[in-house]
Design an enzyme around this catalytic site. Structure first.
Site, PDB file in Angstrom:
ATOM      1  N   ASP A   8       0.859  -1.422   0.361  1.00 16.45           N
ATOM      2  CA  ASP A   8       0.329  -0.112   0.083  1.00 16.45           C
ATOM      3  C   ASP A   8       0.641   0.603   0.263  1.00 16.45           C
ATOM      4  OD1 ASP A   8      -2.547   1.244   0.475  1.00 16.45           O
ATOM      5  OD2 ASP A   8      -1.768   1.504   2.822  1.00 16.45           O
ATOM      6  N   ASP A  10      -0.486   4.924   1.051  1.00 14.84           N
ATOM      7  CA  ASP A  10      -0.291   6.033   2.245  1.00 14.84           C
ATOM      8  C   ASP A  10      -0.320   5.564   2.930  1.00 14.84           C
ATOM      9  OD1 ASP A  10      -1.608   8.718   0.056  1.00 14.84           O
ATOM     10  OD2 ASP A  10      -1.740   7.271  -0.718  1.00 14.84           O
TER      11      ASP A  10
END
Length: 222
Positions: A8, A10
Site C-alpha cells: 500500500d 498512503d
C-alpha cells in the site's frame, strides 16, 4: 514460496494518513466542529464516497464555507505537516532486500496515480516497483480486492506467492479478500482502529527480518 511483495502507499510507505487527519481536524475546529477519528476513519484507505471530509461541513452541516478555499487550506496544512515525514522505518531495507532476493514488487493504492507516482519519485522509490495499480485502474478501490487482483495478475504470481504490506483495516480487508497474506504496520492513526480480518500485526517492518518473512511459515491473527 514468496515471490512478490505488494505495498500500500498512503500510511504504509510514508505516513500521509496522520497528517491528513490533523489537517482536517484543525480545519474543522476553526468552524467549531469536532472531527472524531471514528468519523474520519471511514475514508482511510479507501475512497471518499462514504465520508468526504472536504464536503461534509458544506453538504451535511450546511455551513457557509468557500469550497475551494477550504480545500486549498487543508492541502496547504497537509503539505506543511508532510515536510516532517520520512519513509517509514524498515521500508527502504525491505525494498533493497526484495530486489537482491529477486522478488517482484508492486504498489496497490486507493489514491490517484498522479499522487502515488509523484511521491514515490520524490522519495526516490519509484524504480523499485515494476507494477503500480491505483484508483485510476479499477472501478472499486479497497476494501474491494480489485487493486490486489490486478497487481497479482500484472506481476504474474498467485495470491499464495505474495505478501501485502498494509496499514489500514480497509487495506487489510482488500488483501484478505484477494487471498493474500497481509502484514499490517499501522501508523499513529490506523493503530487506533479495529482490524476484523486475519493479518500479521507489527509496529513497523523493523520488527520482522525480511528473510524470516519469506522463508518461515506465515503467522496470522485477528
Amino acid at each position: 514460496m514468496i515471490k512478490a511483495l505488494v505495498f500500500d502507499f498512503d500510511g504504509t510507505i510514508i505516513d500521509t494518513e496522520t497528517a491528513w487527519y490533523v489537517a482536517f481536524r484543525d480545519a474543522y475546529k476553526e468552524h467549531g466542529v469536532d472531527l472524531t477519528l471514528e468519523m474520519y476513519s471511514q475514508c482511510i484507505g479507501t475512497s471518499l464516497k462514504t465520508f468526504n471530509p472536504y464536503e461534509y461541513l458544506i453538504t451535511d452541516l450546511n455551513l457557509p464555507i468557500d469550497r475551494e478555499a477550504f480545500r486549498e487550506s487543508v492541502q496547504l496544512h497537509h503539505a506543511t505537516l508532510m515536510n516532517k515525514e520520512q519513509v517509514r522505518p524498515g521500508i527502504q531495507n525491505y525494498l533493497e532486500a526484495a530486489r537482491k532476493a529477486g522478488l517482484k514488487l508492486a504498489v496497490a493504492s486507493s489514491s490517484k496515480r498522479e499522487w502515488v507516482e509523484q511521491h514515490l519519485e520524490q522519495l526516490k522509490l519509484k524504480d523499485y516497483f515494476e507494477v503500480i495499480r491505483t484508483a485510476d485502474d479499477v472501478a472499486h478501490v479497497k476494501p474491494d480486492p480489485a487493486l490486489y487482483n490486478q497487481a497479482l495478475e500484472a506481476l504474474g504470481v498467485t495470491a499464495d506467492e505474495a505478501v501485502a504490506i498494509e496499514d489500514s483495516p480497509n487495506g487489510a480487508r482488500a488483501a484478505a479478500a484477494a487471498g493474500i497474506h497481509c502484514v499490517v504496520i499501522s501508523n499513529t492513526i490506523t493503530g487506533t482502529l479495529d482490524f476484523d480480518m486475519p493479518h500479521q500485526r507489527l509496529s513497523c517492518l523493523t520488527d520482522l527480518e525480511f528473510n524470516d518473512l519469506i522463508s518461515k511459515p506465515l503467522v496470522t491473527t485477528v
